[in-house]
Design a protein around this motif. Sequence first.
Motif, PDB file in Angstrom:
ATOM      1  N   ASP A   1       1.079  -1.216  -0.005  1.00 31.93           N
ATOM      2  CA  ASP A   1      -0.102  -0.003   0.024  1.00 31.93           C
ATOM      3  C   ASP A   1       1.051   1.260   0.055  1.00 31.93           C
ATOM      4  O   ASP A   1       0.216   2.421  -0.002  1.00 31.93           O
ATOM      5  CB  ASP A   1      -0.933   0.108   1.093  1.00 31.93           C
ATOM      6  CG  ASP A   1      -0.178  -0.109   2.463  1.00 31.93           C
ATOM      7  OD1 ASP A   1       1.071   0.329   2.546  1.00 31.93           O
ATOM      8  OD2 ASP A   1      -0.953  -0.025   3.462  1.00 31.93           O
ATOM      9  N   GLY A   2       2.141   0.887  -0.106  1.00 37.35           N
ATOM     10  CA  GLY A   2       3.133   2.315  -0.046  1.00 37.35           C
ATOM     11  C   GLY A   2       3.719   2.692   1.096  1.00 37.35           C
ATOM     12  O   GLY A   2       4.536   3.415   1.323  1.00 37.35           O
ATOM     13  N   SER A   3       2.840   2.180   2.382  1.00 42.79           N
ATOM     14  CA  SER A   3       3.390   2.496   3.575  1.00 42.79           C
ATOM     15  C   SER A   3       4.890   1.831   3.682  1.00 42.79           C
ATOM     16  O   SER A   3       5.417   0.911   3.170  1.00 42.79           O
ATOM     17  CB  SER A   3       2.781   2.004   4.756  1.00 42.79           C
ATOM     18  OG  SER A   3       2.628   0.487   4.696  1.00 42.79           O
ATOM     19  N   ILE A   4       5.654   2.549   4.743  1.00 41.91           N
ATOM     20  CA  ILE A   4       7.137   2.151   4.994  1.00 41.91           C
ATOM     21  C   ILE A   4       7.223   1.394   6.323  1.00 41.91           C
ATOM     22  O   ILE A   4       6.731   2.030   7.429  1.00 41.91           O
ATOM     23  CB  ILE A   4       8.263   3.130   4.759  1.00 41.91           C
ATOM     24  CG1 ILE A   4       7.973   3.453   3.273  1.00 41.91           C
ATOM     25  CG2 ILE A   4       9.465   2.649   5.311  1.00 41.91           C
ATOM     26  CD1 ILE A   4       8.866   4.874   2.905  1.00 41.91           C
ATOM     27  N   THR A   5       7.783   0.182   6.476  1.00 45.57           N
ATOM     28  CA  THR A   5       7.908  -0.540   7.563  1.00 45.57           C
ATOM     29  C   THR A   5       9.397  -0.454   8.067  1.00 45.57           C
ATOM     30  O   THR A   5      10.457  -0.878   7.195  1.00 45.57           O
ATOM     31  CB  THR A   5       7.430  -1.990   7.683  1.00 45.57           C
ATOM     32  OG1 THR A   5       5.960  -1.914   7.404  1.00 45.57           O
ATOM     33  CG2 THR A   5       7.558  -2.523   8.960  1.00 45.57           C
ATOM     34  N   VAL A   6       9.680   0.093   9.269  1.00 44.92           N
ATOM     35  CA  VAL A   6      11.278  -0.055   9.664  1.00 44.92           C
ATOM     36  C   VAL A   6      11.445  -1.452   9.932  1.00 44.92           C
ATOM     37  O   VAL A   6      10.966  -2.118  11.112  1.00 44.92           O
ATOM     38  CB  VAL A   6      11.753   0.990  10.890  1.00 44.92           C
ATOM     39  CG1 VAL A   6      12.890   0.344  11.413  1.00 44.92           C
ATOM     40  CG2 VAL A   6      10.997   2.204  10.356  1.00 44.92           C
ATOM     41  N   LEU A   7      12.527  -2.274   9.489  1.00 50.82           N
ATOM     42  CA  LEU A   7      12.752  -3.625   9.971  1.00 50.82           C
ATOM     43  C   LEU A   7      13.943  -3.710  10.776  1.00 50.82           C
ATOM     44  O   LEU A   7      13.915  -4.614  11.755  1.00 50.82           O
ATOM     45  CB  LEU A   7      13.045  -4.489   8.608  1.00 50.82           C
ATOM     46  CG  LEU A   7      12.028  -4.598   7.527  1.00 50.82           C
ATOM     47  CD1 LEU A   7      12.618  -5.235   6.274  1.00 50.82           C
ATOM     48  CD2 LEU A   7      11.076  -5.280   7.858  1.00 50.82           C
ATOM     49  N   ALA A   8      14.870  -2.866  10.740  1.00 48.25           N
ATOM     50  CA  ALA A   8      16.001  -2.803  11.766  1.00 48.25           C
ATOM     51  C   ALA A   8      16.637  -1.391  11.815  1.00 48.25           C
ATOM     52  O   ALA A   8      16.683  -0.613  10.468  1.00 48.25           O
ATOM     53  CB  ALA A   8      17.084  -3.875  11.270  1.00 48.25           C
ATOM     54  N   ASP A   9      16.757  -0.869  12.892  1.00 50.23           N
ATOM     55  CA  ASP A   9      17.497   0.241  13.207  1.00 50.23           C
ATOM     56  C   ASP A   9      18.462   0.221  14.073  1.00 50.23           C
ATOM     57  O   ASP A   9      19.164   1.487  14.374  1.00 50.23           O
ATOM     58  CB  ASP A   9      16.477   1.557  12.980  1.00 50.23           C
ATOM     59  CG  ASP A   9      15.701   1.640  14.371  1.00 50.23           C
ATOM     60  OD1 ASP A   9      15.676   0.542  15.252  1.00 50.23           O
ATOM     61  OD2 ASP A   9      14.761   2.203  14.383  1.00 50.23           O
ATOM     62  N   SER A  10      18.591  -0.750  14.772  1.00 51.35           N
ATOM     63  CA  SER A  10      19.535  -0.717  16.023  1.00 51.35           C
ATOM     64  C   SER A  10      20.027  -2.290  16.186  1.00 51.35           C
ATOM     65  O   SER A  10      19.165  -3.229  15.808  1.00 51.35           O
ATOM     66  CB  SER A  10      18.827  -0.235  17.178  1.00 51.35           C
ATOM     67  OG  SER A  10      17.672  -1.080  17.648  1.00 51.35           O
ATOM     68  N   TYR A  11      20.964  -2.253  17.073  1.00 48.40           N
ATOM     69  CA  TYR A  11      21.397  -3.535  17.337  1.00 48.40           C
ATOM     70  C   TYR A  11      21.933  -3.632  18.863  1.00 48.40           C
ATOM     71  O   TYR A  11      22.753  -2.699  19.133  1.00 48.40           O
ATOM     72  CB  TYR A  11      22.517  -4.342  16.608  1.00 48.40           C
ATOM     73  CG  TYR A  11      23.088  -5.631  17.241  1.00 48.40           C
ATOM     74  CD1 TYR A  11      22.273  -6.879  17.024  1.00 48.40           C
ATOM     75  CD2 TYR A  11      24.578  -5.679  17.552  1.00 48.40           C
ATOM     76  CE1 TYR A  11      22.896  -7.965  17.699  1.00 48.40           C
ATOM     77  CE2 TYR A  11      24.996  -6.679  18.227  1.00 48.40           C
ATOM     78  CZ  TYR A  11      23.958  -8.065  18.151  1.00 48.40           C
ATOM     79  OH  TYR A  11      24.568  -9.048  18.675  1.00 48.40           O
ATOM     80  N   ASN A  12      21.483  -4.474  19.875  1.00 48.47           N
ATOM     81  CA  ASN A  12      21.723  -4.176  21.293  1.00 48.47           C
ATOM     82  C   ASN A  12      21.602  -2.918  21.949  1.00 48.47           C
ATOM     83  O   ASN A  12      22.239  -2.283  22.595  1.00 48.47           O
ATOM     84  CB  ASN A  12      23.230  -4.630  21.599  1.00 48.47           C
ATOM     85  CG  ASN A  12      23.585  -6.047  21.639  1.00 48.47           C
ATOM     86  OD1 ASN A  12      22.498  -6.878  21.813  1.00 48.47           O
ATOM     87  ND2 ASN A  12      24.769  -6.420  21.776  1.00 48.47           N
ATOM     88  N   GLY A  13      20.579  -2.213  21.258  1.00 51.04           N
ATOM     89  CA  GLY A  13      20.321  -1.041  21.927  1.00 51.04           C
ATOM     90  C   GLY A  13      20.921   0.346  21.340  1.00 51.04           C
ATOM     91  O   GLY A  13      20.829   1.438  21.908  1.00 51.04           O
ATOM     92  N   LYS A  14      21.726   0.068  20.284  1.00 48.49           N
ATOM     93  CA  LYS A  14      22.556   1.105  19.781  1.00 48.49           C
ATOM     94  C   LYS A  14      22.405   1.136  18.348  1.00 48.49           C
ATOM     95  O   LYS A  14      21.982   0.155  17.581  1.00 48.49           O
ATOM     96  CB  LYS A  14      24.116   0.818  19.868  1.00 48.49           C
ATOM     97  CG  LYS A  14      24.462   0.646  21.474  1.00 48.49           C
ATOM     98  CD  LYS A  14      25.968   0.491  21.460  1.00 48.49           C
ATOM     99  CE  LYS A  14      26.320   0.570  23.219  1.00 48.49           C
ATOM    100  NZ  LYS A  14      27.646   0.193  23.271  1.00 48.49           N
ATOM    101  N   ARG A  15      22.284   2.456  17.562  1.00 52.85           N
ATOM    102  CA  ARG A  15      22.140   2.670  16.178  1.00 52.85           C
ATOM    103  C   ARG A  15      22.899   1.842  15.579  1.00 52.85           C
ATOM    104  O   ARG A  15      24.095   1.638  15.569  1.00 52.85           O
ATOM    105  CB  ARG A  15      22.176   4.082  15.988  1.00 52.85           C
ATOM    106  CG  ARG A  15      20.970   4.867  16.697  1.00 52.85           C
ATOM    107  CD  ARG A  15      21.013   6.417  16.169  1.00 52.85           C
ATOM    108  NE  ARG A  15      20.467   6.459  14.925  1.00 52.85           N
ATOM    109  CZ  ARG A  15      20.706   7.571  14.155  1.00 52.85           C
ATOM    110  NH1 ARG A  15      21.342   8.718  14.713  1.00 52.85           N
ATOM    111  NH2 ARG A  15      20.328   7.711  13.008  1.00 52.85           N
ATOM    112  N   LEU A  16      22.380   1.312  14.344  1.00 49.15           N
ATOM    113  CA  LEU A  16      23.171   0.723  13.258  1.00 49.15           C
ATOM    114  C   LEU A  16      24.336   1.968  12.498  1.00 49.15           C
ATOM    115  O   LEU A  16      24.108   3.060  12.808  1.00 49.15           O
ATOM    116  CB  LEU A  16      22.435   0.105  12.133  1.00 49.15           C
ATOM    117  CG  LEU A  16      21.645  -1.170  12.699  1.00 49.15           C
ATOM    118  CD1 LEU A  16      20.603  -1.281  11.713  1.00 49.15           C
ATOM    119  CD2 LEU A  16      22.194  -2.267  13.220  1.00 49.15           C
ATOM    120  N   ASN A  17      25.287   1.263  12.011  1.00 49.23           N
ATOM    121  CA  ASN A  17      26.282   2.333  11.382  1.00 49.23           C
ATOM    122  C   ASN A  17      25.413   2.963  10.179  1.00 49.23           C
ATOM    123  O   ASN A  17      25.079   4.148  10.442  1.00 49.23           O
ATOM    124  CB  ASN A  17      27.274   1.538  10.790  1.00 49.23           C
ATOM    125  CG  ASN A  17      28.158   0.996  11.858  1.00 49.23           C
ATOM    126  OD1 ASN A  17      28.405   1.632  12.993  1.00 49.23           O
ATOM    127  ND2 ASN A  17      28.785  -0.163  11.702  1.00 49.23           N
TER     128      ASN A  17
END
Length: 308
Positions: free
Chosen positions: A106-122
């Motif tokens: 439907d065009g909406s965007i789902t966040v699948l991953a933005d962190s690991y162990n409570g810290k932001r990804l690179n």
Amino acid sequence: MHAHLDGAGFDLIDPRFSALFAPHIHVERLWSGARWCEGPAWFAAGRYLVWSDIPNNRMMRWDETDGSTSVFRAPSNNSNGNTVDRQGRLVSCEHLTRRVTRTEHDGSITVLADSYNGKRLNSPNDVVVHSDGSIWFSDPTYGILTDYEGDISAPEQDGNHVYRIDPADGAVRKMTDDFVKPNGLAFSPDEKQLYIADTGATHMQDGPAHIRRFDVGDDGCLSGGEVFATCTSGLFDGFRLDREGRIWTSAFDGVHCYDPDGTLIGRIRIPEIVANLTFGGTKRNRLFICGTTSLYAVYVFTNGVTMG
């Protein structure tokens, strides 16, 4: 051999490569006008290609039905690698937001991953989907090192790793811990091996410029990891496999083709540094190639192993 573009054509290194093209086949430039093309993904039902123009903060779309090119998404959060999951949805790595997202039907965007162990990804770089629904992505720091492809920021993770997103609960799991700069990645046709590029030579003298091959266990864990091939021209970035398990990979002088035994059997010369590529077209026998400023395409006598 004859080519319609100056500096483009096929280089036969091993006789095995000659069965994959005909002398009259030529490389075409489909579009030009980007700063750094990356992350091509083919959408079979719509017969179009989506790819990233990272510094220009946009995603482009090339339509096979009429040859037109348009802006697919802008701003794109400095998107880099893209792929298509088994339901035909776009999965993207975004430098600016330091996350992996999925664009729903439907065009909406789902966040699948933005962190690991409570810290932001690179800055997630490239992504591939396994048939079990798991999503694997590389997370080097390229998008946070300068303001050119994202926002300059300090890394929060302890290194540059490859991660797996579990299809059942969405948990992010670190799968590697010995890469300098993990980059492109792809599974073998039977998914028993995972190939991962390391482009550490960009920031380390005599650093890695190779592709490693891992065995994938029934539990998803990786083992092995020997060097499969070392680049003879610059760096390997993104790559795809064909149905016979050959690796078609980007390099500074074009596309390099490796037999599954690790032999470099041929090259497709492109007059720009190549960052990534994918198979597409109605038969998945057309190689779409992201050069620095341009999108190229060439037909080959094989087929991509998966869609996207």
